[in-house]
Design an enzyme around this catalytic site. Structure first.
Site, mmCIF file in Angstrom:
data_model
loop_
_atom_site.group_PDB
_atom_site.id
_atom_site.type_symbol
_atom_site.label_atom_id
_atom_site.label_comp_id
_atom_site.label_asym_id
_atom_site.label_seq_id
_atom_site.Cartn_x
_atom_site.Cartn_y
_atom_site.Cartn_z
ATOM 1 N N GLY A 129 -9.176 4.943 74.647
ATOM 2 C CA GLY A 129 -9.338 3.555 75.094
ATOM 3 C C GLY A 129 -9.971 3.468 76.463
ATOM 4 N N MET A 130 -10.604 4.568 76.901
ATOM 5 C CA MET A 130 -11.256 4.581 78.222
ATOM 6 C C MET A 130 -12.765 4.766 78.097
ATOM 7 S SD MET A 130 -8.486 6.468 80.624
ATOM 8 C CE MET A 130 -9.094 5.605 82.076
ATOM 9 N N ALA A 131 -13.274 4.588 76.892
ATOM 10 C CA ALA A 131 -14.718 4.614 76.613
ATOM 11 C C ALA A 131 -15.373 5.956 76.931
ATOM 12 C CB ALA A 131 -15.445 3.482 77.358
ATOM 13 N N PRO A 185 -10.299 11.137 78.816
ATOM 14 C CA PRO A 185 -9.572 11.343 77.554
ATOM 15 C C PRO A 185 -10.396 10.929 76.338
ATOM 16 C CG PRO A 185 -8.177 10.231 79.163
ATOM 17 C CD PRO A 185 -9.543 10.327 79.778
ATOM 18 N N VAL A 186 -10.251 11.683 75.257
ATOM 19 C CA VAL A 186 -10.991 11.389 74.022
ATOM 20 C C VAL A 186 -10.178 10.414 73.168
ATOM 21 C CG1 VAL A 186 -11.888 12.412 71.888
ATOM 22 C CG2 VAL A 186 -12.126 13.635 74.051
ATOM 23 N N ALA A 187 -10.858 9.398 72.602
ATOM 24 C CA ALA A 187 -10.194 8.358 71.783
ATOM 25 C C ALA A 187 -8.993 7.793 72.521
ATOM 26 C CB ALA A 187 -9.783 8.911 70.411
ATOM 27 N N GLY A 239 -16.447 8.401 74.888
ATOM 28 C CA GLY A 239 -17.631 8.660 74.053
ATOM 29 C C GLY A 239 -18.798 7.767 74.473
ATOM 30 N N ASP A 265 -19.379 -0.535 74.326
ATOM 31 C CA ASP A 265 -18.990 -0.223 75.711
ATOM 32 C C ASP A 265 -20.063 0.559 76.472
ATOM 33 O OD1 ASP A 265 -16.530 -1.383 75.269
ATOM 34 O OD2 ASP A 265 -15.504 0.513 74.874
ATOM 35 N N LYS A 273 -13.642 3.705 81.886
ATOM 36 C CA LYS A 273 -13.352 2.296 82.203
ATOM 37 C C LYS A 273 -11.926 1.965 81.815
ATOM 38 C CE LYS A 273 -13.312 0.673 77.772
ATOM 39 N NZ LYS A 273 -12.129 0.196 77.068
ATOM 40 N N ALA A 324 -19.256 6.567 77.442
ATOM 41 C CA ALA A 324 -19.716 7.073 78.741
ATOM 42 C C ALA A 324 -20.701 8.225 78.530
ATOM 43 C CB ALA A 324 -18.521 7.545 79.578
HETATM 44 O O1 C5P Z 1 -19.145 -0.719 69.307
HETATM 45 P P1 C5P Z 1 -18.201 0.407 69.065
HETATM 46 O O2 C5P Z 1 -18.814 1.519 68.263
HETATM 47 O O3 C5P Z 1 -17.515 0.908 70.278
HETATM 48 O O4 C5P Z 1 -17.061 -0.207 68.161
HETATM 49 C C1 C5P Z 1 -16.187 0.612 67.430
HETATM 50 C C2 C5P Z 1 -15.435 -0.263 66.434
HETATM 51 O O5 C5P Z 1 -14.542 -1.135 67.153
HETATM 52 C C3 C5P Z 1 -16.297 -1.197 65.599
HETATM 53 O O6 C5P Z 1 -16.769 -0.566 64.440
HETATM 54 C C4 C5P Z 1 -15.332 -2.332 65.282
HETATM 55 O O7 C5P Z 1 -14.470 -1.960 64.237
HETATM 56 C C5 C5P Z 1 -14.488 -2.413 66.531
HETATM 57 N N1 C5P Z 1 -14.985 -3.429 67.471
HETATM 58 C C6 C5P Z 1 -14.829 -4.774 67.175
HETATM 59 N N2 C5P Z 1 -15.284 -5.722 68.037
HETATM 60 C C7 C5P Z 1 -15.875 -5.370 69.203
HETATM 61 C C8 C5P Z 1 -16.025 -4.007 69.549
HETATM 62 C C9 C5P Z 1 -15.575 -3.054 68.656
HETATM 63 O O8 C5P Z 1 -14.281 -5.116 66.116
HETATM 64 N N3 C5P Z 1 -16.285 -6.311 70.020
#
Ligand code: C5P
Length: 310
Positions: free
Chosen positions: A106-108, A102-104, A110, A144, A16, A112
Site C-alpha cells: 500500500g506504499m506504491a 515494502p512490496v504489495a 511497484g 499511482d 507514498k 515507484a
Molecule cells: O492502477 P493500478 O494498476 O495501480 O490499479 C490496480 C487495481 O486497483 C486496479 O486494477 C483496480 O482494481 C484498483 N483500482 C481502482 N480504482 C483506482 C485505482 C485502482 O479500482 N482508482
C-alpha cells in the site's frame, strides 16, 4: 554529463502514504474515482537501467523474492511502453531494482519502480521528454505512477493519476508497521464495493480540514484528519491489522491509518525521538514483522547517477 559514454542511469524514487483516500463508486472500466492526498515519504527504491542485448529485470534488497521479474513487473511494462511510444532505437535494457519499499504494502512500491524506470530510460535513451509527457505515459502504467514521478504532496483525482500540488509547511515524522504478507489492491477495492453493497456513494472530494492541517504543518492536526475509505475493507480481509493500529495508538502515536490498500499501517509522530520510541515499542510488541521510519514530504523520482539535466 551527457552522451553515449553513459551506459547506465540510476534513479532514486520514494514511497507514498495516502493522508486521505476517498473512494467513489465503481466505474464501468472497473476503476474507482478517487479523491486522495498523497505524501511522498523517505523510503526509497533505486532503479538502475543499462543498455543490454535483451530485456531483463533483476531485483535486490529486502523484498526481492516477492517481486516478479517477468512481464508482470511494472518497471518492465513501463520501459516497454515508453519504447513503443517514442519508437526508441534498440531499447532493450537491463533494469536493476534495489528495493527498500515494502512490496504489495500500500506504499506504491511497484509504481515507484515504474516511475523510476521511465525517468531512467528517458535519460539513458537521450529522449529528454517533458515531465508532463512522462506523466501521461506513467498514468497508462498505473494509477499511482504519476505521483511517484512528482513527489511532494498532491491531491490525486480521477483514478488517482490526475495531480494538483498541495501547499504544505514543514516535515512530518511517520512510522510504518510493515506486514510480511502483502494485500492485493484489486481485492481490497472489491471488498470495499462488497461492504458498500447498494449504498449510494457520493463523488469523492478533498476534505478542507486536510488542506488546513497540511498548510499548518501541525502533526497533531494532520493526525486528527487522516482518512482512508480502504481501511475497513483492509481490516475485513486482514482483521489482525486492527490490532496493529490499536497497538500504535496505545504506544502514543498521534494518529494512524492503513496506508493505501494496506497492509502497511502508517503512524504519525511528533518528532524523530517520538518516532524512534514508537518504533522500539512496536518492534518489542511483535505486532508487525518490520517497522520503518521516514519523513515526508520528499522529492519524487530523481536521477542520482548517469546523464542528468536536473
Ligand atoms: O492502477 P493500478 O494498476 O495501480 O490499479 C490496480 C487495481 O486497483 C486496479 O486494477 C483496480 O482494481 C484498483 N483500482 C481502482 N480504482 C483506482 C485505482 C485502482 O479500482 N482508482
Amino acid at each position: 554529463m551527457t552522451g553515449p559514454a553513459h551506459r547506465s542511469v540510476t534513479v532514486r524514487v520514494p514511497a507514498k502514504v495516502n493522508c486521505e483516500l476517498r473512494v467513489g463508486p465503481r466505474r464501468r472500466d472497473g476503476f474507482h474515482d478517487l479523491s486522495t492526498v498523497f505524501m511522498a515519504v523517505g523510503l526509497h527504491d533505486e532503479v538502475t537501467v543499462s543498455r543490454a542485448a535483451h530485456w531483463r529485470v533483476e531485483v535486490t534488497g529486502l523484498y526481492a523474492h516477492l517481486v516478479p521479474t517477468d512481464e508482470a513487473n511494472l518497471a518492465l511494462r513501463a520501459a516497454k511502453l515508453l519504447a513503443r511510444h517514442t519508437r526508441a532505437a534498440r531499447p532493450a535494457s537491463l533494469i536493476r531494482i534495489d528495493k527498500d519499499i515494502p512490496v504489495a504494502g500500500g506504499m506504491a512500491g511497484g509504481s515507484a519502480d515504474a516511475a523510476a524506470t521511465l525517468l531512467a530510460c528517458d535519460h539513458l535513451w537521450g529522449l529528454r521528454l517533458d515531465r508532463s509527457v512522462l506523466a501521461e505515459i506513467a498514468a497508462q502504467v498505473g494509477s499511482d505512477v504519476p505521483f511517484a514521478l512528482a513527489g511532494g504532496i498532491a491531491v490525486g483525482s480521477g483514478r488517482g493519476d490526475r495531480l494538483a500540488p498541495v501547499l504544505a509547511r514543514g516535515s512530518f515524522h511517520w512510522v510504518f508497521a510493515v506486514s510480511d504478507v502483502g494485500l492485493s489492491t484489486p481485492e481490497v477495492y472489491a471488498e470495499c464495493d462488497r461492504l458498500r453493497g447498494s449504498d449510494r456513494i457520493p463523488t469523492p472530494e478533498p476534505g478542507t480540514a486536510m488542506m488546513a492541517a497540511l498548510r499548518s504543518g501541525d502533526a497533531e492536526a494532520l493526525a486528527e484528519v487522516l482518512h482512508n475509505d480502504l481501511q475497513e475493507p483492509a481490516f475485513s480481509l486482514r482483521p489482525e491489522l486492527r490490532t496493529v493500529l490499536d497497538a500504535g495508538l496505545e504506544f502514543g502515536a498521534l494518529g494512524g491509518i492503513v496506508s493505501g490498500s494496506g497492509p502497511t499501517v502508517a503512524f504519525l509522530t511528533r518528532s524523530t525521538e517520538h518516532a524512534l520510541d514508537l518504533c522500539v515499542a512496536l518492534t518489542a510488541s511483535g505486532v508487525a514483522s518490520e517497522v520503518k521510519r521516514a519523513k515526508g514530504p520528499v522529492h519524487g523520482a530523481q536521477v542520482v547517477a548517469g546523464p542528468s539535466r536536473d
